[in-house]
Design a protein around this motif. Sequence first.
Motif, PDB file in Angstrom:
ATOM      1  N   THR A   1      37.165  -5.590-107.223  1.00  0.00           N
ATOM      2  CA  THR A   1      37.797  -5.643-105.899  1.00  0.00           C
ATOM      3  C   THR A   1      36.731  -5.382-104.842  1.00  0.00           C
ATOM      4  O   THR A   1      35.622  -4.958-105.159  1.00  0.00           O
ATOM      5  N   SER A   2      37.086  -5.628-103.598  1.00  0.00           N
ATOM      6  CA  SER A   2      36.141  -5.366-102.519  1.00  0.00           C
ATOM      7  C   SER A   2      36.870  -5.237-101.205  1.00  0.00           C
ATOM      8  O   SER A   2      37.906  -5.862-100.991  1.00  0.00           O
ATOM      9  N   SER A   3      36.340  -4.409-100.319  1.00  0.00           N
ATOM     10  CA  SER A   3      36.927  -4.321 -98.977  1.00  0.00           C
ATOM     11  C   SER A   3      36.558  -5.561 -98.164  1.00  0.00           C
ATOM     12  O   SER A   3      37.156  -5.836 -97.137  1.00  0.00           O
TER      13      SER A   3
ATOM     14  N   ARG B   1      46.259 -14.725 -99.908  1.00  0.00           N
ATOM     15  CA  ARG B   1      45.114 -14.708 -99.016  1.00  0.00           C
ATOM     16  C   ARG B   1      44.034 -13.761 -99.557  1.00  0.00           C
ATOM     17  O   ARG B   1      44.347 -12.780-100.248  1.00  0.00           O
ATOM     18  N   SER B   2      42.814 -14.051 -99.208  1.00  0.00           N
ATOM     19  CA  SER B   2      41.705 -13.197 -99.580  1.00  0.00           C
ATOM     20  C   SER B   2      41.928 -11.801 -99.002  1.00  0.00           C
ATOM     21  O   SER B   2      42.385 -11.672 -97.857  1.00  0.00           O
ATOM     22  N   ASN B   3      41.654 -10.771 -99.798  1.00  0.00           N
ATOM     23  CA  ASN B   3      41.752  -9.380 -99.351  1.00  0.00           C
ATOM     24  C   ASN B   3      43.182  -8.812 -99.361  1.00  0.00           C
ATOM     25  O   ASN B   3      43.401  -7.684 -98.954  1.00  0.00           O
ATOM     26  N   VAL B   4      44.153  -9.601 -99.834  1.00  0.00           N
ATOM     27  CA  VAL B   4      45.546  -9.123 -99.812  1.00  0.00           C
ATOM     28  C   VAL B   4      45.809  -8.077-100.898  1.00  0.00           C
ATOM     29  O   VAL B   4      46.754  -7.281-100.796  1.00  0.00           O
ATOM     30  N   GLY B   5      44.947  -8.083-101.935  1.00  0.00           N
ATOM     31  CA  GLY B   5      45.099  -7.059-102.986  1.00  0.00           C
ATOM     32  C   GLY B   5      45.446  -7.596-104.372  1.00  0.00           C
ATOM     33  O   GLY B   5      46.008  -6.871-105.196  1.00  0.00           O
ATOM     34  N   LYS B   6      45.073  -8.837-104.670  1.00  0.00           N
ATOM     35  CA  LYS B   6      45.391  -9.434-105.982  1.00  0.00           C
ATOM     36  C   LYS B   6      44.690  -8.685-107.119  1.00  0.00           C
ATOM     37  O   LYS B   6      45.318  -8.298-108.102  1.00  0.00           O
ATOM     38  N   SER B   7      43.376  -8.518-106.971  1.00  0.00           N
ATOM     39  CA  SER B   7      42.612  -7.864-108.044  1.00  0.00           C
ATOM     40  C   SER B   7      43.041  -6.406-108.183  1.00  0.00           C
ATOM     41  O   SER B   7      43.115  -5.871-109.296  1.00  0.00           O
ATOM     42  N   THR B   8      43.346  -5.774-107.057  1.00  0.00           N
ATOM     43  CA  THR B   8      43.795  -4.378-107.074  1.00  0.00           C
ATOM     44  C   THR B   8      45.119  -4.248-107.820  1.00  0.00           C
ATOM     45  O   THR B   8      45.304  -3.337-108.627  1.00  0.00           O
ATOM     46  N   LEU B   9      46.036  -5.172-107.569  1.00  0.00           N
ATOM     47  CA  LEU B   9      47.331  -5.144-108.271  1.00  0.00           C
ATOM     48  C   LEU B   9      47.128  -5.339-109.774  1.00  0.00           C
ATOM     49  O   LEU B   9      47.746  -4.642-110.590  1.00  0.00           O
TER      50      LEU B   9
ATOM     51  N   LEU C   1      43.207 -15.104-109.174  1.00  0.00           N
ATOM     52  CA  LEU C   1      42.699 -16.316-108.519  1.00  0.00           C
ATOM     53  C   LEU C   1      41.919 -15.968-107.253  1.00  0.00           C
ATOM     54  O   LEU C   1      42.172 -14.937-106.628  1.00  0.00           O
ATOM     55  N   PRO C   2      40.993 -16.847-106.857  1.00  0.00           N
ATOM     56  CA  PRO C   2      40.307 -16.608-105.591  1.00  0.00           C
ATOM     57  C   PRO C   2      41.312 -16.732-104.448  1.00  0.00           C
ATOM     58  O   PRO C   2      42.235 -17.536-104.515  1.00  0.00           O
ATOM     59  N   GLY C   3      41.119 -15.940-103.420  1.00  0.00           N
ATOM     60  CA  GLY C   3      42.042 -15.975-102.277  1.00  0.00           C
ATOM     61  C   GLY C   3      41.733 -17.118-101.333  1.00  0.00           C
ATOM     62  O   GLY C   3      40.626 -17.633-101.313  1.00  0.00           O
TER      63      GLY C   3
HETATM   64  P1  GTP Z   1      39.825 -11.709-102.949  1.00  0.00           P
HETATM   65  O1  GTP Z   1      39.238 -11.430-104.304  1.00  0.00           O
HETATM   66  O2  GTP Z   1      38.809 -11.760-101.859  1.00  0.00           O
HETATM   67  O3  GTP Z   1      40.722 -12.899-102.936  1.00  0.00           O
HETATM   68  O4  GTP Z   1      40.726 -10.417-102.524  1.00  0.00           O
HETATM   69  P2  GTP Z   1      41.886  -9.681-103.359  1.00  0.00           P
HETATM   70  O5  GTP Z   1      43.196 -10.238-102.969  1.00  0.00           O
HETATM   71  O6  GTP Z   1      41.570  -9.653-104.829  1.00  0.00           O
HETATM   72  O7  GTP Z   1      41.818  -8.194-102.753  1.00  0.00           O
HETATM   73  P3  GTP Z   1      41.278  -6.848-103.442  1.00  0.00           P
HETATM   74  O8  GTP Z   1      42.152  -6.468-104.596  1.00  0.00           O
HETATM   75  O9  GTP Z   1      39.818  -6.961-103.689  1.00  0.00           O
HETATM   76  O10 GTP Z   1      41.605  -5.772-102.288  1.00  0.00           O
HETATM   77  C1  GTP Z   1      41.055  -5.875-100.991  1.00  0.00           C
HETATM   78  C2  GTP Z   1      41.020  -4.508-100.327  1.00  0.00           C
HETATM   79  O11 GTP Z   1      42.349  -4.040-100.088  1.00  0.00           O
HETATM   80  C3  GTP Z   1      40.334  -3.437-101.168  1.00  0.00           C
HETATM   81  O12 GTP Z   1      39.566  -2.618-100.302  1.00  0.00           O
HETATM   82  C4  GTP Z   1      41.499  -2.654-101.756  1.00  0.00           C
HETATM   83  O13 GTP Z   1      41.175  -1.316-102.038  1.00  0.00           O
HETATM   84  C5  GTP Z   1      42.532  -2.739-100.643  1.00  0.00           C
HETATM   85  N1  GTP Z   1      43.920  -2.638-101.157  1.00  0.00           N
HETATM   86  C6  GTP Z   1      44.501  -3.446-102.077  1.00  0.00           C
HETATM   87  N2  GTP Z   1      45.787  -3.072-102.302  1.00  0.00           N
HETATM   88  C7  GTP Z   1      46.022  -1.995-101.516  1.00  0.00           C
HETATM   89  C8  GTP Z   1      47.178  -1.159-101.295  1.00  0.00           C
HETATM   90  O14 GTP Z   1      48.266  -1.314-101.873  1.00  0.00           O
HETATM   91  N3  GTP Z   1      47.028  -0.159-100.365  1.00  0.00           N
HETATM   92  C9  GTP Z   1      45.869   0.053 -99.696  1.00  0.00           C
HETATM   93  N4  GTP Z   1      45.839   1.047 -98.794  1.00  0.00           N
HETATM   94  N5  GTP Z   1      44.768  -0.715 -99.883  1.00  0.00           N
HETATM   95  C10 GTP Z   1      44.837  -1.727-100.785  1.00  0.00           C
END
Ligand code: GTP
Length: 199
Positions: A53-55, A32-40, A82-84
């Motif tokens: 990444t983005s909030s 899902r979008s915002n789940v943290g893919k790019s962050t991981l 991938l896009p969420g």
């Molecule tokens: P899309 O590109 O929209 O599909 O989202 P995404 O899945 O790539 O999410 P992204 O990595 O952009 O993270 C979304 C938000 O969640 C950001 O504000 C991150 O900082 C936050 N985030 C991601 N992983 C974690 C985590 O393990 N812990 C916390 N506290 N925040 C996280």
Amino acid sequence: MLKIKSAELVSVCGVSSKLPEPTLPEFAFVGRSNVGKSTLINGLMNRKALARTSSKPGKTQTINFYKIVLAKGGSAFFLVDLPGYGYTTAGPAIKAQWGRMVSNYLGDTGRLRAIFLLLDIRHKPSADDKQMYEWIIDGSHTPIIIATKADKIKKSQLTKQLKLLRDTLTLASGTAVIPYSSQTKEGLGEICALLRSPL
Ligand code: GTP
Ligand code: MG
């Protein structure tokens, strides 16, 4: 942690672009979008912001191929961002285009070494999550489940949340579920080990 020689974004695919020829093993990150893919992906590459990444949900709108070359032995692979799904403010036409783009990529199973399905540890998996899980299984892959944002729950809730996730998706027995936190780096070592010695 992975000892990385280089990490770079080498291909970006939009809705109308052709996928790059498969040349190296690919690890896909879906959820899902915002789940943290790019962050991981940044965590795995040990980079703060190579993957954007983005909030706000809906940050990644293209399929982004990050080429990783490991320091030892020089083995290389792609981490594919991938896009969420479930990004509600995108219009239905855009959503349908993304859906086609993602399923076209994931359907090209020969190129995929493994699929990581990310789920927010705090929430019950949605109908979309369930559909994605079943779709991956139907494509003869066993996803590795990453339960993200593990820092946002109390340790005492961990077992309960993981059970909710397993039960809601009716995960096949033996499916790996790895809690991960970008804050504490919990789970990072386990995920890195999977990249080093893929299933
Ligand atoms: P899309 O590109 O929209 O599909 O989202 P995404 O899945 O790539 O999410 P992204 O990595 O952009 O993270 C979304 C938000 O969640 C950001 O504000 C991150 O900082 C936050 N985030 C991601 N992983 C974690 C985590 O393990 N812990 C916390 N506290 N925040 C996280
Ligand atoms: Mg993203």
